[in-house]
Every structure is written in C-alpha cells, then in structure tokens.
Scaffold this active site. Structure first.
Site, PDB file in Angstrom:
ATOM      1  N   SER A  66      38.369 118.366  87.263  1.00 50.39           N
ATOM      2  CA  SER A  66      37.890 117.155  86.612  1.00 50.39           C
ATOM      3  C   SER A  66      39.044 116.515  85.846  1.00 50.39           C
ATOM      4  O   SER A  66      40.067 116.189  86.439  1.00 50.39           O
ATOM      5  CB  SER A  66      36.697 117.473  85.696  1.00 50.39           C
ATOM      6  OG  SER A  66      36.038 116.294  85.308  1.00 50.39           O
TER       7      SER A  66
ATOM      8  N   ASP B 178      29.815 115.625  94.844  1.00 54.06           N
ATOM      9  CA  ASP B 178      30.181 115.428  93.445  1.00 54.06           C
ATOM     10  C   ASP B 178      29.522 114.159  92.899  1.00 54.06           C
ATOM     11  O   ASP B 178      29.780 113.066  93.395  1.00 54.06           O
ATOM     12  CB  ASP B 178      31.704 115.314  93.327  1.00 54.06           C
ATOM     13  CG  ASP B 178      32.201 115.407  91.897  1.00 54.06           C
ATOM     14  OD1 ASP B 178      31.479 114.978  90.974  1.00 54.06           O
ATOM     15  OD2 ASP B 178      33.320 115.911  91.694  1.00 54.06           O
TER      16      ASP B 178
ATOM     17  N   HIS C 157      30.026 118.864  91.005  1.00 57.54           N
ATOM     18  CA  HIS C 157      31.244 118.645  90.230  1.00 57.54           C
ATOM     19  C   HIS C 157      31.860 119.965  89.772  1.00 57.54           C
ATOM     20  O   HIS C 157      31.375 120.594  88.837  1.00 57.54           O
ATOM     21  CB  HIS C 157      30.961 117.747  89.031  1.00 57.54           C
ATOM     22  CG  HIS C 157      32.201 117.312  88.314  1.00 57.54           C
ATOM     23  ND1 HIS C 157      33.231 116.670  88.952  1.00 57.54           N
ATOM     24  CD2 HIS C 157      32.589 117.448  87.016  1.00 57.54           C
ATOM     25  CE1 HIS C 157      34.189 116.416  88.087  1.00 57.54           C
ATOM     26  NE2 HIS C 157      33.829 116.880  86.911  1.00 57.54           N
TER      27      HIS C 157
END
Length: 536
Positions: free
Chosen positions: A191, A411, A448
């Site tokens: 991320s 995601d 994610h």
C-alpha cells in the site's frame, strides 16, 4: 572420567554463552553513545527473551502480547532522525543478540503512516534479521493527515525521506553493534509501503539489494484525486449512495456474469479485466428499492467507479476499480462506499490529503473539489514528494538490485491496473533487460494486500516468511539477490481462521503477463491442477 569431561564441556559452554550475552548487552548499551550524523539514539537496551512489552495496541488493535513473549533476546535501538529543522523521524532497529544472519530487513508503512510496526519488526528479528521500521516522520493514526498542515518538510519526510533516513541510521547501528555492515539489505512494504518501496528503487537505489513492493500507492496524486471524485459520485446526490446492504447483490451479479470466464466457477475472477459487467442489469423496477437492486442514481455511481475518472479531453486519470472486489470484510463497504456517506477509508484519505497537504484548510469541503483543478493543484504541490512513478530504474539495475511487484486483482483500495501500468512503463523504458531485475505477480481473488476469496498467503508483506521460495515471494526475492535464481511460479495458499497450518486452497501465482489456467480436471482448490499460460 567421561561424565566429568562432559560436565566440564557443558559448564564451559554455559559460561561462553553467558559471556556472549554479557558482551552483546554491553555493546548494545554502548550504542546510546554512538555518533550518527543527523540522528540521535534515545535508547539502546538489551531486551531479554520474551521480555518485550509493546505500547498499547493503537486504535483498538489486536492484543499481540503473546507474540512478543516468544521473541528471542535482542538489542533494541530507538532513534530520531532530523534531516531538517521540522523533521522528527522516529525509528527503531531490532538487532538479534545471537544468530544474526548478516541481513537488514526494512519495513514499510500503510496509509498516512504514523506508526512503527512492532510485530513485523519482531517477525524479522526472530528469523535472524536486523529489522528496522519508522513512523515516517510523525505520530498518529494512519488515516489522519492533520500533522501535514503547515509542515511541508514533514510531507517530504513522509513521501520518501523518512524511509531513506531510517535505512541510513539502521545501517550505521548495525555496523556499530556487529562490527560490520549488512551483507544484504531488503525492504518490504504494501500500500503506502509499496509506494515507499518504489521510492527506494527510484530515488535511493543504493539503499537495498532486494525490494518487495505490494499494491503500491505510487501514483499518489491521481489515487487521492480519484478517491475524492468517487466520494462525490456516491454522495453529492444523496440518492447515489450505495449502502452496505446492497453490496452483496452487486457482488452476486458480477460473479453470475463473469465467474466462469476463466473456466472455473469458484467465486474468483482470475483476470477481472475480462469482466464487462453492466450495472444497468441491477436496476430496480419502477417504484421499487430493495437490497437486491439499484435505483438509477446508484447504478450511475457504480458505473462511474468501475470506469474511473477522465479529464475533459477523455484522458484517463487513473484506472477504475475492477469488478469482483465489492464484497467481503475488506471490500467496498470498508474502502469505497463505506458504512455511511463520506465514511469510507478512501473518503478519509481524500479529505485528509486535500485539506492538509493541498489546500491547507482544515475545514476544506470535499464538495468543492473539481477533478482537473484538484489534480493540477495536487501535482504542483506534492507530485515531487509523493509520486513514485519514475519508470527509469537504471541506477537500481546497475547496482544489481531486484524488485518484485505484486497486487491483488480484487483490490478495492488501489486499482490493480495501476500496478500493471507501472510495470509496463518500466518495460517500455528499460526494454527486455528489465526481465533481469523485475517481476510482477497479479494475485486472483486477493483484496488489498491480503484477504479476499482467493489464496492470500505467499510470504508477502504482513505475512512475511523467509524460507521456501516456492511459497514465499519474499524468500524468492532473497534467492534472486543472493543466488541469481530468478523467481518463476509462486504457490499462494488460503488458510481458515481456525487452522493456520493446513491450506484450504492453493493456486499458482504466475509471473505477469502469464496467468493460471485450470487444466480441466482435478480439484480446483489444488495448485497442481493449474498451469501458467500467457494471458489474453
């Protein structure tokens, strides 16, 4: 005589071990006086095995005290780096008292950073690594950017300088403690940590030999502009908001339309780019509004989110969110739509970014956002500090660096195609030789960084493992760096919450552009029944 000799050997071994600990403890405490330019060591302390007590779990986090009780003895170094007058980069280095493997493991952040990841530090250190992590220059919640208001140097620290300073100080501490520098240095982040990872490869190519970059938020200005645009699409007209209760119906419709396109009905879209789901198929009948259908404004908002924002000339700002990521604990209800209007994580990130870093107004109203003007301001003010989009990795290549990218196809936080686009930009810039230092793995069914209906455990960030390259992207990276063996297929596993040792599903992760294809027979939950083939 033999028993007496054995006793003396055991006794000698005991005193040697005790002496080694004493020497290590002495050298650890002496680190408090080490002179490191631009940094101050505030604590250097030997922590006995199982004795580490972490700060209280932040923001209602899980109690992981039992994990710390299993840690071996280590030298804990706490430091602050101040490359500018307004910098305050807190960092820690955890050094194994015994059994250091000669490697440094740097760890990335998530969101707006603000925290030091003690669990990942412990995981790395317990496996023999000198581990290091930082708050990236400020302390607070990863979804709060109030620290940035009026502090442009802190934005730069968050953007890239914090990780570099962490790495520089950690290498100095390692040398001071062990008497030698790391033989190999690695970085792993997902991320925002994936963005940090690419920053290291692009801006500071000498810092790390191997870099693992997951779901990188590397096109920060476009990502947060998209987040603001999507939030408007869902909320400027109150009728457009899609409540959590309708998410399962959207997910079911997507799967009904696209699940079998890859030849397997398993609740996973192997490549969601092939899914051309039309939200209009979910339109409610006249006068109807239930959890099983969408009223016209909701269908229009959904279509916008799938398509992604485009400027007035039709140019794409950022790829849209792919179908298939809607449902689940880590799906749209958390990231995109939220439990209520303007309560999604993307809304928090967008408002925090534009109010504190771009317009510098704590009371900035997201409703005033316009795509082209907002994107222009974001680029002018923060692109140089926050965007990690440079495809020219020649300096990283020249020093022998290796980079593995990965991204979950499902995601809901960062559009998966964004990472494909970056990968392809590197190939276009570097040519065929990019294959000598770069790999991309797209992960079907993963949301994610982890979670989702598909296998989401393959030694990635948050689930780092340091052995078995066939099942660990991290171990495959090390093997590539240290033995020159390029990674190929990696097996991803799915574990239930009740049993973390026996996988319920395995699938091969193929080096992009290849993708896993079902052979046509055998258990669809067994990776052995899939083969990597060139993607469509």
């Amino acid at each position: 005589m033999k028993l007496h000799l054995n006793y003396r050997l055991v006794l000698a071994s005991f005193f040697l071990a005790a002496s080694a600990v004493a020497v290590s403890q002495d050298s650890c405490e002496k680190l408090a006086g080490a002179k490191i330019p631009g940094a101050t060591i505030s604590l250097a302390q030997t922590v006995a095995a199982g004795a580490f007590v972490s700060p209280p779990a932040p923001f209602g986090g899980l109690d992981v005290s039992a994990f710390y009780k299993g840690l071996p003895a280590f030298c804990r170094v706490v430091a602050v780096a101040k490359p500018t007058a307004d910098s305050d980069i807190k960092l820690e280095i955890w050094l194994p008292v015994a059994g250091w493997n000669g490697r440094l493991q740097g760890l990335g952040n998530g969101g707006f950073a603000g925290l030091i990841d003690y669990v990942q530090l412990g995981v790395a250190m317990s496996k023999g690594y000198a581990g290091t992590a930082t708050d990236a220059g400020h302390t607070g919640s990863p979804i709060d950017a109030a620290w940035a208001l009026g502090h442009p140097e802190k934005v730069i620290d968050f953007g890239h300088r914090g990780i570099h300073e962490m790495t520089r100080v950690a290498k100095e501490a390692v040398h001071a403690f062990y008497g030698k520098s790391p033989q190999h240095s690695y970085f792993a982040g997902c991320s925002d940590g994936g963005r940090e990872a690419l920053m290291e490869a692009q801006r500071y190519p000498a810092d790390y030999d191997g870099i693992l970059a997951g779901a990188p938020a590397n096109y920060w200005t476009a990502l947060l502009s998209t987040a603001a645009w999507d939030t408007q699409a869902l909320t400027l007209d109150a009728a457009s908001f899609i409540p959590p209760a309708k998410i399962p119906a959207i997910s079911a419709a997507v799967l009904a339309a696209c699940d079998e396109l890859d030849g397997v009905r398993d609740g996973i879209l192997n490549d969601p780019r092939q899914c051309h789901f039309d939200p209009a198929t979910l339109l409610c009948k006249a006068g109807e509004d239930t959890d099983k259908c969408l009223i016209a404004p909701q269908a229009a908002a959904l279509k916008k989110i799938y398509a992604g924002p485009h400027d007035q000339s039709g140019k794409e700002i950022l790829p849209g969110y792919l179908p298939g990521a809607e449902d689940g604990q880590g799906g749209w209800g958390l990231w995109v739509t939220g439990p209520a209007p303007v309560k999604s994580l993307l809304a928090f990130f967008a408002i925090g970014y534009f109010s504190n870093m771009i317009y510098e107004k704590s009371d900035w109203n997201y409703k005033t956002f316009t795509l082209e003007a907002g994107m222009k301001s974001a680029e002018e003010k923060t692109a140089s500090a926050l965007n990690a989009t440079n495809p020219d990795l020649r300096a990283f290549e020249a020093r022998g660096g290796k980079l593995i990218l990965y991204h979950g196809w499902e995601d809901p936080a960062i559009p998966a195609i964004n990472t494909v686009n970056y990968y392809q930009s590197v190939l276009a810039t570097m040519g065929p030789r990019a294959d000598q230092f770069l790999r991309l793995y797209m992960v079907p069914g993963m949301q994610h960084c982890d979670n989702g209906p598909g296998p989401d455990s393959f030694g990635q960030v948050g689930k780092l493992t340091f052995d078995d390259p066939q099942h660990s992207a991290n171990a495959a990276l090390e093997q590539w760096v240290e033995k020159g063996t390029a990674p190929s297929t990696i097996i991803a596993s799915k574990y239930s919450a009740r049993d973390e040792h026996h996988a319920t599903m395995t699938r091969p992760l193929c080096a992009y552009p290849q993708a896993a294809k079902y052979k046509g027979s055998g258990d669809i939950n067994d990776a052995a029944n899939f083969v990597c083939e060139a993607g469509k």
